[in-house]
Scaffold this active site. Sequence first.
Site, PDB file in Angstrom:
ATOM      1  N   LYS A   1       0.809  -1.228   0.000  1.00  0.00           N
ATOM      2  CA  LYS A   1       0.000   0.000   0.000  1.00  0.00           C
ATOM      3  C   LYS A   1       0.839   1.274   0.000  1.00  0.00           C
ATOM      4  CE  LYS A   1      -4.323  -1.480   2.125  1.00  0.00           C
ATOM      5  NZ  LYS A   1      -5.281  -1.229   3.182  1.00  0.00           N
TER       6      LYS A   1
ATOM      7  N   ASP B   1     -10.007   3.163   1.541  1.00  0.00           N
ATOM      8  CA  ASP B   1     -10.206   2.762   2.948  1.00  0.00           C
ATOM      9  C   ASP B   1     -10.830   3.940   3.678  1.00  0.00           C
ATOM     10  OD1 ASP B   1      -9.206   0.220   2.815  1.00  0.00           O
ATOM     11  OD2 ASP B   1      -7.165   0.793   3.340  1.00  0.00           O
TER      12      ASP B   1
HETATM   13  P1  NAP Z   1      -0.362  -2.239  10.181  1.00  0.00           P
HETATM   14  O1  NAP Z   1       0.012  -1.133   9.260  1.00  0.00           O
HETATM   15  O2  NAP Z   1       0.601  -3.355  10.413  1.00  0.00           O
HETATM   16  O3  NAP Z   1      -0.703  -1.546  11.609  1.00  0.00           O
HETATM   17  C1  NAP Z   1      -1.112  -2.308  12.704  1.00  0.00           C
HETATM   18  C2  NAP Z   1      -1.184  -1.433  13.928  1.00  0.00           C
HETATM   19  O4  NAP Z   1      -1.631  -2.257  14.999  1.00  0.00           O
HETATM   20  C3  NAP Z   1       0.148  -0.841  14.387  1.00  0.00           C
HETATM   21  O5  NAP Z   1      -0.058   0.354  15.043  1.00  0.00           O
HETATM   22  C4  NAP Z   1       0.653  -1.909  15.350  1.00  0.00           C
HETATM   23  O6  NAP Z   1       1.561  -1.446  16.289  1.00  0.00           O
HETATM   24  C5  NAP Z   1      -0.629  -2.267  16.036  1.00  0.00           C
HETATM   25  N1  NAP Z   1      -0.551  -3.596  16.636  1.00  0.00           N
HETATM   26  C6  NAP Z   1      -0.199  -4.760  16.040  1.00  0.00           C
HETATM   27  N2  NAP Z   1      -0.264  -5.758  16.912  1.00  0.00           N
HETATM   28  C7  NAP Z   1      -0.625  -5.220  18.109  1.00  0.00           C
HETATM   29  C8  NAP Z   1      -0.827  -5.750  19.413  1.00  0.00           C
HETATM   30  N3  NAP Z   1      -0.676  -7.060  19.649  1.00  0.00           N
HETATM   31  N4  NAP Z   1      -1.195  -4.912  20.383  1.00  0.00           N
HETATM   32  C9  NAP Z   1      -1.359  -3.601  20.142  1.00  0.00           C
HETATM   33  N5  NAP Z   1      -1.160  -3.029  18.951  1.00  0.00           N
HETATM   34  C10 NAP Z   1      -0.805  -3.835  17.932  1.00  0.00           C
HETATM   35  O7  NAP Z   1      -1.711  -2.921   9.722  1.00  0.00           O
HETATM   36  P2  NAP Z   1      -2.974  -2.184   9.032  1.00  0.00           P
HETATM   37  O8  NAP Z   1      -2.859  -2.248   7.567  1.00  0.00           O
HETATM   38  O9  NAP Z   1      -3.142  -0.877   9.669  1.00  0.00           O
HETATM   39  O10 NAP Z   1      -4.159  -3.170   9.421  1.00  0.00           O
HETATM   40  C11 NAP Z   1      -4.667  -3.207  10.751  1.00  0.00           C
HETATM   41  C12 NAP Z   1      -5.995  -3.925  10.763  1.00  0.00           C
HETATM   42  O11 NAP Z   1      -6.944  -3.154  10.074  1.00  0.00           O
HETATM   43  C13 NAP Z   1      -5.943  -5.257  10.030  1.00  0.00           C
HETATM   44  O12 NAP Z   1      -5.807  -6.267  10.938  1.00  0.00           O
HETATM   45  C14 NAP Z   1      -7.263  -5.341   9.282  1.00  0.00           C
HETATM   46  O13 NAP Z   1      -8.095  -6.303   9.883  1.00  0.00           O
HETATM   47  C15 NAP Z   1      -7.873  -3.993   9.434  1.00  0.00           C
HETATM   48  N6  NAP Z   1      -8.238  -3.435   8.115  1.00  0.00           N
HETATM   49  C16 NAP Z   1      -9.543  -3.520   7.749  1.00  0.00           C
HETATM   50  C17 NAP Z   1      -9.963  -2.999   6.561  1.00  0.00           C
HETATM   51  C18 NAP Z   1     -11.411  -3.118   6.163  1.00  0.00           C
HETATM   52  O14 NAP Z   1     -11.733  -2.810   5.020  1.00  0.00           O
HETATM   53  N7  NAP Z   1     -12.268  -3.520   7.056  1.00  0.00           N
HETATM   54  C19 NAP Z   1      -9.053  -2.364   5.712  1.00  0.00           C
HETATM   55  C20 NAP Z   1      -7.726  -2.284   6.109  1.00  0.00           C
HETATM   56  C21 NAP Z   1      -7.326  -2.822   7.316  1.00  0.00           C
HETATM   57  P3  NAP Z   1       3.146  -1.478  15.994  1.00  0.00           P
HETATM   58  O15 NAP Z   1       3.404  -0.326  15.044  1.00  0.00           O
HETATM   59  O16 NAP Z   1       3.744  -1.277  17.327  1.00  0.00           O
HETATM   60  O17 NAP Z   1       3.445  -2.799  15.406  1.00  0.00           O
END
Ligand code: NAP
Length: 509
Positions: free
Chosen positions: A293, A330
């Site tokens: 992305k 998004d």
């Molecule tokens: P990302 O860029 O990897 O970001 C994940 C975030 O969550 C980071 O801030 C990370 O912290 C934090 N995190 C990860 N594991 C954690 C834990 N065990 N405890 C606390 N914080 C934690 O991922 P993303 O692309 O933002 O996606 C995140 C979620 O959004 C996905 O799991 C997905 O299900 C959802 N999503 C949904 C849609 C939809 O259309 N519904 C679209 C996009 C994403 P660190 O930086 O410290 O690792």
Amino acid sequence: MLVDDKICAVVAASKASEMQRQLSQAVRHTHTVEVRLDWLRSEVEIDRFVGQLGRHAARPVTFIATCRRTKAGGRYRGSIGKQLLHLAEAIRAGCTWYDLEIETIRECPPELLEALLGDGRQLRSAHYFRHLPGNLSLVAQELKRGDPQAIKIAAHCDSLAEANKLAEFASRHRNVIAIPMGEVALPARILALRAKNGFAYAPVENATAAGQTSLAELSKLYRADRINRQTRVYGVIGNPISHSLSPAMHNRAFAARRINAIYLPFLVGDLRDFLDSVDRLGIDGFSVTLPHKETIMKYLDGCDPLAARIGAVNTVTVRGPGHLYGYNTDYVGVLRTLERRVRLPASRVLVLGAGGAARAVAFALAQAGSRVCVSARRWDKAKALAGAVDGEAIERAKLRGEFFDAIINATPVGMYPAMENSPLEARELNCRLVFDTIYRPHRTRLIELAQRRGIETVSGLEMFVWQGSAQWEIWTRGRAPIRVMRQAVIDALAREGTLVRKGSTRNPR
Ligand code: NAP
């Protein structure tokens, strides 16, 4: 063309009765069927199945008999003599074609083949399960020796470039079938069907080669039997990609609106390899998911200003050869999900996480006039995101004493398979609405905790459908069939078993 159909169903099972059952399913989709005699568990089962093949003599079905030996990647452990006898029997029972691997041909006098199999049409095949051979002409030359009616080269491809090379080789030669194997090659395999001589194998149930697409998927999901030169091509790039729900959602929408378009999953490790194939495969637009992305942005000619501020693109349109433009839907998905549930201007909303999804959520909310609060396990990241949207960073320890109009989980905590986890405890849910961006499962532990406290909830499925519908509308300039798209996602989640979290109560309120 070898046969009238472009799709050849593959019937493969260890028992004759199973093969018969698959055969009945196969002929509902296509009139060309490969019968994998080598999958049958014994000589007795092979004889039994071949003996029953005559039953289908009245049907307008073209059968290809295959009894590939283990040496050539098949399952048949008998001698070459027995292999040829089984094929001869199959021809007598009504098989028009037989597929014989180069390994057997090398060990067989041509006169023997002629005497035993002369009544059948020969498809001479070579399989490369690890790599694409460097010199395809040389392979074809050897296969064509002895003048078979057709030849087949099946090879594992590590890149779209390799898959394209193999498909293009076949399109330049008469009676040559090319099968690019592996998950990376899946789109090229399906798009090869646009050519007049396009041909694809599809297992009824059991995949006989890596990365194969099932017959049901090929005909129902991708409508591959209708694909032609006019078909518009879309897809999603990511790594991994096989679990993406986007193909189910977008293809169902194209079918509902009777649009001649296909949406394919592209397993992309190397972005350059994919981008080099965009024009060659005639791709009109694509979705972008993890981990591309952000990286995709440096390959774009232009990008929507808000996507640029968020720093991530999930949608690309191809505006001309090599001309790519990016958007972030998004952000649209977040707004459409929330605006009907929360009066966003003047609301106070907590975003959990500071990654890609959290950025889209925070910018969408700030744009809509909400006061954005960010809580993340890394304080520096929470502060940076809060600062970017004129919001405030809040430490986890302070959440119990705060109240929000909405709390939004944008971390993967609670996502399949670790579904018992929740990013917050029940006592930290002081709000009117909880929105979990996770959609696998549909009902997360967080949603369950909120519902137990009588808090309104919304699942990530809503955001997923809305961001997808915005993509669909950018590409087609038409109105997206939202209900159809939502149902397609629900059906896909139900099929894979992640619609409901095991052990969760359905409606505790
Ligand atoms: P990302 O860029 O990897 O970001 C994940 C975030 O969550 C980071 O801030 C990370 O912290 C934090 N995190 C990860 N594991 C954690 C834990 N065990 N405890 C606390 N914080 C934690 O991922 P993303 O692309 O933002 O996606 C995140 C979620 O959004 C996905 O799991 C997905 O299900 C959802 N999503 C949904 C849609 C939809 O259309 N519904 C679209 C996009 C994403 P660190 O930086 O410290 O690792």
